[in-house]
Scaffold this active site. Structure first.
Site, PDB file in Angstrom:
ATOM      1  N   HIS A 226       0.813  -1.221   0.000  1.00 55.88           N
ATOM      2  CA  HIS A 226       0.000   0.000   0.000  1.00 55.88           C
ATOM      3  C   HIS A 226       0.851   1.280   0.000  1.00 55.88           C
ATOM      4  O   HIS A 226       0.654   2.202   0.779  1.00 55.88           O
ATOM      5  CB  HIS A 226      -1.095   0.011   1.069  1.00 55.88           C
ATOM      6  CG  HIS A 226      -0.665  -0.078   2.523  1.00 55.88           C
ATOM      7  ND1 HIS A 226       0.339   0.665   3.068  1.00 55.88           N
ATOM      8  CD2 HIS A 226      -1.164  -0.808   3.548  1.00 55.88           C
ATOM      9  CE1 HIS A 226       0.451   0.399   4.354  1.00 55.88           C
ATOM     10  NE2 HIS A 226      -0.431  -0.499   4.673  1.00 55.88           N
TER      11      HIS A 226
ATOM     12  N   HIS B 285      -7.628  -7.833  13.815  1.00 56.15           N
ATOM     13  CA  HIS B 285      -7.412  -6.580  13.091  1.00 56.15           C
ATOM     14  C   HIS B 285      -8.059  -6.718  11.718  1.00 56.15           C
ATOM     15  O   HIS B 285      -7.922  -7.767  11.075  1.00 56.15           O
ATOM     16  CB  HIS B 285      -5.885  -6.377  12.970  1.00 56.15           C
ATOM     17  CG  HIS B 285      -5.443  -5.176  12.222  1.00 56.15           C
ATOM     18  ND1 HIS B 285      -6.158  -4.017  12.163  1.00 56.15           N
ATOM     19  CD2 HIS B 285      -4.305  -4.940  11.496  1.00 56.15           C
ATOM     20  CE1 HIS B 285      -5.486  -3.131  11.436  1.00 56.15           C
ATOM     21  NE2 HIS B 285      -4.372  -3.669  11.010  1.00 56.15           N
TER      22      HIS B 285
ATOM     23  N   GLU C 199      -7.548  -4.864   8.926  1.00 55.57           N
ATOM     24  CA  GLU C 199      -6.912  -4.376   7.701  1.00 55.57           C
ATOM     25  C   GLU C 199      -6.856  -5.521   6.691  1.00 55.57           C
ATOM     26  O   GLU C 199      -6.741  -6.701   7.049  1.00 55.57           O
ATOM     27  CB  GLU C 199      -5.509  -3.801   7.991  1.00 55.57           C
ATOM     28  CG  GLU C 199      -5.003  -3.015   6.789  1.00 55.57           C
ATOM     29  CD  GLU C 199      -3.828  -2.073   7.077  1.00 55.57           C
ATOM     30  OE1 GLU C 199      -3.355  -2.033   8.233  1.00 55.57           O
ATOM     31  OE2 GLU C 199      -3.403  -1.381   6.130  1.00 55.57           O
TER      32      GLU C 199
ATOM     33  N   ASP D  27      -4.875  -6.992   4.754  1.00 55.35           N
ATOM     34  CA  ASP D  27      -3.840  -8.030   4.673  1.00 55.35           C
ATOM     35  C   ASP D  27      -4.046  -9.150   5.695  1.00 55.35           C
ATOM     36  O   ASP D  27      -3.403 -10.193   5.607  1.00 55.35           O
ATOM     37  CB  ASP D  27      -2.433  -7.436   4.807  1.00 55.35           C
ATOM     38  CG  ASP D  27      -2.271  -6.505   5.981  1.00 55.35           C
ATOM     39  OD1 ASP D  27      -3.233  -5.809   6.350  1.00 55.35           O
ATOM     40  OD2 ASP D  27      -1.169  -6.467   6.545  1.00 55.35           O
TER      41      ASP D  27
ATOM     42  N   HIS E  58      -2.638  -0.567  15.286  1.00 54.37           N
ATOM     43  CA  HIS E  58      -2.550   0.773  14.774  1.00 54.37           C
ATOM     44  C   HIS E  58      -3.836   1.256  14.118  1.00 54.37           C
ATOM     45  O   HIS E  58      -3.850   2.330  13.502  1.00 54.37           O
ATOM     46  CB  HIS E  58      -1.372   0.878  13.792  1.00 54.37           C
ATOM     47  CG  HIS E  58      -1.608   0.108  12.509  1.00 54.37           C
ATOM     48  ND1 HIS E  58      -1.550   0.712  11.283  1.00 54.37           N
ATOM     49  CD2 HIS E  58      -1.930  -1.157  12.289  1.00 54.37           C
ATOM     50  CE1 HIS E  58      -1.810  -0.186  10.348  1.00 54.37           C
ATOM     51  NE2 HIS E  58      -2.026  -1.312  10.934  1.00 54.37           N
TER      52      HIS E  58
ATOM     53  N   ASP F 115      -0.222  -6.626  14.158  1.00 59.10           N
ATOM     54  CA  ASP F 115       0.878  -5.920  13.483  1.00 59.10           C
ATOM     55  C   ASP F 115       2.051  -5.586  14.420  1.00 59.10           C
ATOM     56  O   ASP F 115       3.198  -5.519  13.978  1.00 59.10           O
ATOM     57  CB  ASP F 115       0.363  -4.606  12.888  1.00 59.10           C
ATOM     58  CG  ASP F 115      -0.370  -4.809  11.572  1.00 59.10           C
ATOM     59  OD1 ASP F 115       0.059  -5.662  10.783  1.00 59.10           O
ATOM     60  OD2 ASP F 115      -1.361  -4.114  11.337  1.00 59.10           O
TER      61      ASP F 115
ATOM     62  N   TYR G 213       9.810  -1.108  10.219  1.00 56.70           N
ATOM     63  CA  TYR G 213       8.370  -1.321  10.393  1.00 56.70           C
ATOM     64  C   TYR G 213       7.798  -0.297  11.376  1.00 56.70           C
ATOM     65  O   TYR G 213       6.769   0.330  11.131  1.00 56.70           O
ATOM     66  CB  TYR G 213       8.163  -2.741  10.911  1.00 56.70           C
ATOM     67  CG  TYR G 213       6.746  -3.231  10.899  1.00 56.70           C
ATOM     68  CD1 TYR G 213       6.232  -3.927   9.814  1.00 56.70           C
ATOM     69  CD2 TYR G 213       5.913  -3.012  11.989  1.00 56.70           C
ATOM     70  CE1 TYR G 213       4.926  -4.390   9.815  1.00 56.70           C
ATOM     71  CE2 TYR G 213       4.622  -3.465  11.998  1.00 56.70           C
ATOM     72  CZ  TYR G 213       4.126  -4.157  10.908  1.00 56.70           C
ATOM     73  OH  TYR G 213       2.838  -4.601  10.919  1.00 56.70           O
TER      74      TYR G 213
ATOM     75  N   HIS H 244       3.137 -10.370  10.945  1.00 64.04           N
ATOM     76  CA  HIS H 244       4.080 -10.261   9.816  1.00 64.04           C
ATOM     77  C   HIS H 244       5.463 -10.699  10.295  1.00 64.04           C
ATOM     78  O   HIS H 244       5.892 -10.329  11.405  1.00 64.04           O
ATOM     79  CB  HIS H 244       4.235  -8.814   9.344  1.00 64.04           C
ATOM     80  CG  HIS H 244       3.010  -8.230   8.709  1.00 64.04           C
ATOM     81  ND1 HIS H 244       2.523  -8.628   7.485  1.00 64.04           N
ATOM     82  CD2 HIS H 244       2.182  -7.249   9.132  1.00 64.04           C
ATOM     83  CE1 HIS H 244       1.443  -7.921   7.186  1.00 64.04           C
ATOM     84  NE2 HIS H 244       1.216  -7.074   8.175  1.00 64.04           N
TER      85      HIS H 244
END
Ligand code: FEO
Length: 405
Positions: free
Chosen positions: A24, A78, A80, A82, A145, A164, A196, A229
């Site tokens: 992104h 989360h 998001e 991904d 986040h 994350d 990160y 991740h």
């Protein structure tokens, strides 16, 4: 990559994305992974999913352990894309599974999926889920986040699935920190953590400190930190916790990052006397050209250094576009406890350096003014002036560093 046991029936069932270089808009030169975890207990529980392009790999990993139709619970830490978009493929295989999610997560996920028939369970900090022999404790981490974010702690195994947080964008055959350092290096892993943090979590430093303090107050013992991740921390989870506390406190090297761009090499020519001036005060210094460097790496270098000198030619009375773009991005990341200065060249009229200082002030950075600007190309006299500015800047960086580190 095959399913890998993290601890006592908790398996990594995610996917490694070896190819992604643009996440992104954030460059990922090392690729990444989408980690999720299957807890093989009386009630089989999946914590997080993966980006939907990788659902097939996730489902293959799950199938190597159990029929996905037997999954009883799905935890969405989360929403998001991904981590969450793969849920559609999982729900197709186990439509009656209970889905555990925060209130904000529920509000978000219903924008992506028709959840009217889902067995959704909204959870908050302190809520638990017993899967048989294991107890999952949910910890909301709003704005770490995203507003919906939470973590899941497996009490009996002392495993924190941290979404994350504590992650890194790394594609690797290694799943654990101790494995990674045998084929790569600890320095590279540390670098990926800073990268990160700087690019994703920098604006949330105070929240991170508060949340780590909350976890400490709860007295949770953490033997493994399993992020969504990159590499799982099992050899030394305390190390990454301390790294986060340091990063969130704004700790930095007593050094300077010179980050610049150039049109006809004049601004570029200014970087060397500037570096020599900084070095004359015994302060480390690095030069980064924006158009030759992924922005995520320039951001990381900025965050690692106590001071940042931004170099920009003037174009049509304002900053050079790549520099303006970089500073706009940095402003959104809200760096704290940093010293900034600017330099650059111009032809028939200046303005870029002044504009850079206006930007620094909007960010609340400590500045060394007025910077240095040269007409067309630096003369020998200009080089002396540039050297002096570098030295003055380094003295300010040392003073600032003594106060904040
Ligand atoms: Fe890796 Fe916030 O998603």
């Amino acid at each position: 990559m095959k399913a890998v046991e993290v601890k006592n029936g908790i398996f990594w069932v995610g996917a490694v994305d070896w190819e992604v270089r643009d996440f992104h808009g954030y460059e990922t030169p090392r690729g990444t992974s989408y980690n999720n975890y299957l807890i093989m207990d009386d009630d089989i529980t999946l914590v997080d999913t993966v980006k939907c392009d990788f659902s097939e790999l996730m489902i293959r990993n799950i199938k190597s352990l159990v029929d996905p139709g037997k999954i009883k619970n799905i935890v969405i830490n989360h929403i998001e894309n991904d981590h969450m978009t793969g849920i559609g493929d999982i729900m197709a295989l186990t439509p009656n599974a209970a889905v555990y999610i925060t209130e904000k997560g529920k509000k978000g996920i219903e924008r992506f999926f028709d959840i009217s028939k889902w067995n959704l369970k909204v959870v908050k900090t302190g809520d638990t889920l017993c899967t048989g022999k294991k107890t999952l404790l949910f910890l909301e981490t709003p704005m770490l986040h995203w507003p919906d974010s939470m973590m899941t702690y497996v009490k009996e195994d002392k495993v924190l699935i941290s979404q994350d947080a504590f992650g890194q964008h790394i594609a690797s055959a290694a799943r654990f920190d101790d494995e990674y350092v045998t084929c790569q290096s600890m320095a590279e892993l540390d670098d990926a953590v800073v990268d990160y943090y700087a690019n994703i979590l920098m604006p949330f430093g105070q929240l991170i400190k508060n949340k780590i303090a909350d976890v400490q107050k709860l007295g949770l013992q953490i033997e493994i930190i399993a992020p969504d991740h990159g590499i799982i921390w099992r050899q030394n989870p305390g190390k990454v916790l301390q790294m986060y506390l340091d990063l969130a406190s704004g700790k930095a090297d007593c050094s300077v990052a010179i980050i610049y761009d150039t049109m006809w090499h004049s601004t570029e020519k200014m970087t060397v006397p500037l570096l020599e001036g900084v070095r004359s005060e015994g302060v480390g210094c690095k030069i980064i050209k924006l158009r030759a460097t992924p922005m995520s790496i320039a951001v990381k270098e900025l965050w690692k250094a106590r001071g940042c000198l931004i170099g920009t030619p003037t174009l049509n009375n304002i900053m050079f576009p790549s520099v303006a773009n970089f500073l706009t991005h940095v402003r959104g990341l809200r760096p704290k406890n940093r010293v900034a200065g600017a330099f650059g060249s111009y032809g028939w009229g200046g303005g870029a350096v002044k504009e850079a200082y206006e930007m620094f002030k909007k960010m609340g950075l400590d500045v060394v003014e007025p910077g240095v600007e040269v007409n067309y190309k630096p003369s020998e006299a200009d080089e002396k002036k540039i050297f002096e500015f570098g030295a003055e800047f380094a003295r300010k960086v040392k003073e600032h560093h003594a106060k904040f580190n």
